[in-house]
Design an enzyme around this catalytic site. Structure first.
Site, mmCIF file in Angstrom:
data_model
loop_
_atom_site.group_PDB
_atom_site.id
_atom_site.type_symbol
_atom_site.label_atom_id
_atom_site.label_comp_id
_atom_site.label_asym_id
_atom_site.label_seq_id
_atom_site.Cartn_x
_atom_site.Cartn_y
_atom_site.Cartn_z
ATOM 1 C CG HIS A 1 -0.702 -9.593 -9.807
ATOM 2 N ND1 HIS A 1 -0.540 -10.131 -8.600
ATOM 3 C CD2 HIS A 1 0.023 -8.525 -9.706
ATOM 4 C CE1 HIS A 1 0.370 -9.684 -7.977
ATOM 5 N NE2 HIS A 1 0.679 -8.697 -8.647
ATOM 6 C CG HIS B 1 0.514 -3.470 -8.554
ATOM 7 N ND1 HIS B 1 0.417 -3.526 -7.224
ATOM 8 C CD2 HIS B 1 1.148 -4.547 -8.941
ATOM 9 C CE1 HIS B 1 0.842 -4.571 -6.810
ATOM 10 N NE2 HIS B 1 1.144 -5.310 -7.917
ATOM 11 C CG HIS C 1 2.194 -8.863 -4.104
ATOM 12 N ND1 HIS C 1 0.960 -8.508 -3.982
ATOM 13 C CD2 HIS C 1 2.929 -8.398 -5.293
ATOM 14 C CE1 HIS C 1 0.891 -7.728 -5.294
ATOM 15 N NE2 HIS C 1 2.072 -7.815 -5.990
ATOM 16 C CD GLU D 1 7.506 -9.843 -6.571
ATOM 17 O OE1 GLU D 1 6.677 -9.481 -5.601
ATOM 18 O OE2 GLU D 1 7.495 -9.028 -7.538
ATOM 19 C CG ASP E 1 3.629 -7.107 -11.010
ATOM 20 O OD1 ASP E 1 2.831 -6.655 -10.185
ATOM 21 O OD2 ASP E 1 4.602 -7.765 -10.490
ATOM 22 C CG ASP E 2 3.756 -2.878 -11.490
ATOM 23 O OD1 ASP E 2 3.050 -2.108 -10.567
ATOM 24 O OD2 ASP E 2 4.469 -3.862 -10.587
HETATM 25 N N1 ADE Z 1 3.788 -2.909 -6.134
HETATM 26 C C1 ADE Z 1 3.739 -2.459 -7.308
HETATM 27 N N2 ADE Z 1 4.050 -3.589 -7.908
HETATM 28 C C2 ADE Z 1 4.468 -4.438 -6.851
HETATM 29 C C3 ADE Z 1 5.033 -5.612 -7.236
HETATM 30 N N3 ADE Z 1 5.567 -6.231 -8.283
HETATM 31 N N4 ADE Z 1 5.475 -6.399 -5.835
HETATM 32 C C4 ADE Z 1 4.886 -5.908 -4.791
HETATM 33 N N5 ADE Z 1 4.506 -4.660 -4.608
HETATM 34 C C5 ADE Z 1 4.012 -3.930 -5.801
HETATM 35 ZN ZN ZN Z 2 2.200 -7.120 -7.975
#
Ligand code: ADE
Ligand code: ZN
Length: 334
Positions: free
Chosen positions: A13, A15, A192, A195, A273-274
């Site tokens: 996971h 992006h 997703h 969350e 995630d990011d």
């Molecule tokens: N797009 C990029 N990061 C995200 C995240 N943590 N949750 C939902 N959409 C996303």
């Molecule tokens: Zn995500």
């Protein structure tokens, strides 16, 4: 005692646009003449304050990637960093909508990313796949368009379909057609949920999207029947603890449910995630969870095994990854 034995890691996971180091974004913005003022703080870190402003910052950072070569560089950079932390496999969420906004066709976007992944693999042996995501707050027509594009332009490294974006917008029922098409085309599916939404958002994703994996899904902990359902139905959670802390879903890692879910028997994986947006990396996620909850070396290998088994890749690739995992276990004498 903190275990220091090497742990082969797997990311399910991440992006890809959200993995762009600020230095790379700054350099490309200069080359392309894109105004990124306000994107970074005085320390050169991404500046955002809540989920809405995070999504805006993510969009702005994405906008500097305009050519296949830019995306190749992004993918190569990310996979090399992942491999340097001991990862053997990574799946990236790719967003055809973001590429299109930057003027790039689906095919050029994927070809660029694939070229970068290949370059990283040649040097480091790291395997990778792509999961094309629809952006939830762009609406069901946009998400269906992504599904059609992926299905109409098959690529050996694009093996999954997913849903990201603002979980507070749009019911999963709106996206069931896109997910049905993707599943019928043989793509793995993930969405997703759980969350920012509660357990009901997880139930809706399972009911309407029929996914085998959930992005986050951690709010399921609030409903014991749902936890049992995740176990019974073998649903795998792509847990991103650092992201959850950064975005204020939980105040501190020790209050995060990842280890309760794991001990209850839910299949959990660890993910970034990011990463630069949340000041994390895959290696930091494994290390912080291991340290906070006392995961042994064997426990961490088990997290990676779960991820390999849930990966959206062919059986032969999974078997090769499992061999690499087992040799780490044998070398550690565990
Ligand atoms: N797009 C990029 N990061 C995200 C995240 N943590 N949750 C939902 N959409 C996303
Ligand atoms: Zn995500």
């Amino acid at each position: 005692m903190i275990e220091t034995l090497p742990v082969p890691k797997v990311e399910l996971h991440c992006h890809i646009e959200g993995a762009a180091p600020p230095s790379l974004v700054t350099r490309l913005a200069g080359q392309q003449g894109v105004d990124i003022s306000g994107l970074l703080d005085e320390k050169g870190k991404y500046a955002w304050t809540d989920f809405t402003s995070f999504l805006k910052a993510y969009d702005l950072a994405s906008s500097v990637f305009k050519t296949p070569a830019d995306y190749a560089l992004l993918a190569e950079t990310y996979f090399r960093m992942l491999a340097a932390e001991g990862a053997i496999y990574g799946e990236i969420f790719i967003s055809p909508d973001h590429a299109q906004a930057a003027g790039l066709s689906y095919r050029s976007y994927v070809d660029g990313l694939a070229a970068g992944m290949e370059r990283a693999k040649m040097d480091t042996a790291i395997e990778g796949r792509m999961i094309a995501i629809g952006v939830r707050h762009f609406g069901s027509a946009a998400v269906e368009k992504v599904a059609k594009e992926v299905i109409g332009n098959p690529h050996p490294l694009v093996t999954g379909f997913g849903l990201a974006g603002d979980e507070r917008s749009g019911h999963p029922a709106n996206f069931s057609k896109a997910f049905r098409m993707a599943a019928e085309a043989g793509l793995g599916t993930t969405a997703h949920a759980g969350e920012f939404g509660g357990p009901d958002s997880v139930v809706a994703a399972l009911e309407f999207l029929r996914v085998s994996r959930l992005g986050h899904g951690v709010k399921a902990i609030e409903d014991p029947d749902l936890v049992k359902r995740l176990i019974d139905e073998d649903i795998v959670l792509e847990v991103c603890p650092g992201s959850n802390i950064s975005l204020g879903v939980y105040t501190h890692l020790r209050f995060h449910p990842v280890n309760i879910l794991r001990k209850e028997g839910v299949k959990i994986t660890l993910n970034s995630d990011d990463p630069p947006f949340f000041g994390t990396t895959l290696g930091k996620e494994y290390a912080s969870v291991a340290e906070t909850f006392g995961l042994s070396h064997e426990d961490q290998l088990e997290v990676t095994r779960t991820a390999i088994e849930a990966a959206f890749c062919d059986e032969a690739t999974k078997n090769r990854l499992l061999v690499r995992l087992d040799s780490a276990r044998q070398n550690a004498g565990s």
